[in-house]
Design a protein around this motif. Structure first.
Motif, PDB file in Angstrom:
ATOM      1  N   ALA A   2      -7.207  10.529   1.875  1.00  0.00           N
ATOM      2  CA  ALA A   2      -6.411  10.027   0.754  1.00  0.00           C
ATOM      3  C   ALA A   2      -6.058  11.162  -0.206  1.00  0.00           C
ATOM      4  CB  ALA A   2      -7.173   8.932   0.027  1.00  0.00           C
TER       5      ALA A   2
ATOM      6  N   MET B 105     -11.465   1.169  -0.511  1.00  0.00           N
ATOM      7  CA  MET B 105     -10.189   0.867   0.120  1.00  0.00           C
ATOM      8  C   MET B 105     -10.219  -0.497   0.793  1.00  0.00           C
ATOM      9  SD  MET B 105      -9.556   4.580   1.944  1.00  0.00           S
ATOM     10  CE  MET B 105      -9.513   6.091   0.970  1.00  0.00           C
ATOM     11  N   ASP B 106      -9.084  -1.161   0.870  1.00  0.00           N
ATOM     12  CA  ASP B 106      -8.971  -2.350   1.702  1.00  0.00           C
ATOM     13  C   ASP B 106      -9.056  -1.922   3.162  1.00  0.00           C
ATOM     14  OD1 ASP B 106      -8.649  -3.931  -0.506  1.00  0.00           O
ATOM     15  OD2 ASP B 106      -6.524  -4.364  -0.182  1.00  0.00           O
TER      16      ASP B 106
ATOM     17  N   ALA C 209     -14.875   2.556   4.846  1.00  0.00           N
ATOM     18  CA  ALA C 209     -13.692   2.206   4.061  1.00  0.00           C
ATOM     19  C   ALA C 209     -14.071   1.430   2.806  1.00  0.00           C
ATOM     20  CB  ALA C 209     -12.720   1.401   4.913  1.00  0.00           C
TER      21      ALA C 209
ATOM     22  N   TYR D 199       0.835  -1.195   0.000  1.00  0.00           N
ATOM     23  CA  TYR D 199       0.000   0.000   0.000  1.00  0.00           C
ATOM     24  C   TYR D 199       0.874   1.252   0.000  1.00  0.00           C
ATOM     25  CZ  TYR D 199      -3.616  -3.335   1.312  1.00  0.00           C
ATOM     26  OH  TYR D 199      -4.479  -4.403   1.324  1.00  0.00           O
TER      27      TYR D 199
ATOM     28  N   PRO E 234      -7.478   6.077  -3.764  1.00  0.00           N
ATOM     29  CA  PRO E 234      -8.168   5.228  -2.777  1.00  0.00           C
ATOM     30  C   PRO E 234      -7.786   3.761  -2.848  1.00  0.00           C
ATOM     31  CG  PRO E 234      -9.695   6.808  -3.710  1.00  0.00           C
ATOM     32  CD  PRO E 234      -8.416   6.959  -4.490  1.00  0.00           C
ATOM     33  N   GLU E 235      -7.637   3.224  -4.040  1.00  0.00           N
ATOM     34  CA  GLU E 235      -7.335   1.795  -4.178  1.00  0.00           C
ATOM     35  C   GLU E 235      -5.935   1.436  -3.694  1.00  0.00           C
ATOM     36  OE1 GLU E 235      -6.611   3.654  -8.316  1.00  0.00           O
ATOM     37  OE2 GLU E 235      -8.026   3.883  -6.624  1.00  0.00           O
ATOM     38  N   ARG E 236      -5.109   2.451  -3.418  1.00  0.00           N
ATOM     39  CA  ARG E 236      -3.753   2.199  -2.913  1.00  0.00           C
ATOM     40  C   ARG E 236      -3.682   2.398  -1.398  1.00  0.00           C
ATOM     41  NH1 ARG E 236      -1.105  -0.996  -4.784  1.00  0.00           N
ATOM     42  NH2 ARG E 236       0.802  -0.055  -3.945  1.00  0.00           N
ATOM     43  N   CYS E 237      -4.845   2.538  -0.761  1.00  0.00           N
ATOM     44  CA  CYS E 237      -4.898   2.793   0.687  1.00  0.00           C
ATOM     45  C   CYS E 237      -5.353   1.557   1.461  1.00  0.00           C
ATOM     46  CB  CYS E 237      -5.881   3.926   0.995  1.00  0.00           C
ATOM     47  SG  CYS E 237      -5.443   5.524   0.273  1.00  0.00           S
ATOM     48  N   ALA E 238      -4.807   1.407   2.647  1.00  0.00           N
ATOM     49  CA  ALA E 238      -5.285   0.424   3.617  1.00  0.00           C
ATOM     50  C   ALA E 238      -5.824   1.173   4.826  1.00  0.00           C
ATOM     51  CB  ALA E 238      -4.171  -0.517   4.048  1.00  0.00           C
ATOM     52  N   VAL E 239      -7.013   0.829   5.260  1.00  0.00           N
ATOM     53  CA  VAL E 239      -7.631   1.437   6.434  1.00  0.00           C
ATOM     54  C   VAL E 239      -7.587   0.438   7.584  1.00  0.00           C
ATOM     55  CG1 VAL E 239      -9.786   2.331   7.400  1.00  0.00           C
ATOM     56  CG2 VAL E 239      -9.136   2.914   5.049  1.00  0.00           C
TER      57      VAL E 239
END
Length: 214
Positions: A154, A182-183, A177, A3, A161-166
């Motif tokens: 983000a 987001m993951d 999330a 991420y 968003p798709e490169r974020c981990a929550v």
């Protein structure tokens, strides 16, 4: 690390504040004539912005909470934080590893900026979070479970968003999330796993988070 940004919830993920604040919230609502148990508070309000408390009480009873409700409640919470608040076990090691590896991170919380900063000062986490890494539901129009806060964080951090981990521990946060694309990694220390439906993965102890993120 797979991420480009790790977004932490605050209460229950960075600082061990959920037991403190929900006991006080349940007691205060009961005091005002709205009987609420600690378990009720966790179920209905954990991870939520304060407007949810006002909205649910009005919806259920037809009565509005006092105008000074938020100020009185936060005063009680901040006083209790000074006496009792601790960082979540293992979270400092997680932050140390992210910082050492140069992985960007931030906090996106339903709590106010003041609440976040009071908790971080008391627990020593303020060394890890400068103003540029702190985002509150105060910054957006809608709190969790709307995705607005996570999307705002983000965008401000310059990550898609798709490169974020929550990292979340509440059902409302997990829903937010997921809605943000987001993951999300659900922390089950206080929340039963079945209530975090939709999480990418679940974990029960903070040191286990690093293995999931990598």
């Amino acid at each position: 690390m797979r991420y480009d940004l790790v977004i932490f919830d605050n209460d229950g993920v960075l600082v061990d504040s959920e037991p403190i604040s929900n006991k006080l919230l349940a007691a205060y609502l009961t005091e005002l004539g709205h009987p609420t148990s600690y378990e009720d508070s966790l179920r209905d309000y954990m991870g939520a912005a304060m407007h949810r408390v006002h909205d649910l009480v009005l919806e259920r009873t037809g009565q509005r909470l006092p105008e000074d409700f938020d100020d009185v409640f936060h005063g009680r919470v901040f006083a209790a934080f000074e006496r009792e608040l601790e960082p979540v076990a293992g979270v400092v090691e997680v932050l140390e590893k992210l910082a050492a590896d140069g992985i960007p991170y931030c906090v996106a919380s339903s709590g106010s900026h003041e609440r976040i900063r009071v908790g971080h000062r008391k627990t020593g986490l303020d060394r890890w979070f400068d103003d540029e890494r702190i985002f509150s539901s105060q910054d957006v129009g809608r709190g969790k479970p709307a995705p607005d806060l996570f999307l705002h964080a983000a965008e401000r951090m310059g990550v898609r968003p798709e490169r974020c981990a929550v990292v979340e521990d509440s059902p409302l946060g997990v829903r937010a999330a997921v809605a943000a694309g987001m993951d999300v990694y659900g922390f089950t220390a206080m929340t039963p796993a079945e209530r975090l439906e939709g999480a990418t993965r679940l974990y029960g102890e903070m040191p286990g988070l690093l293995a999931l993120l990598c």
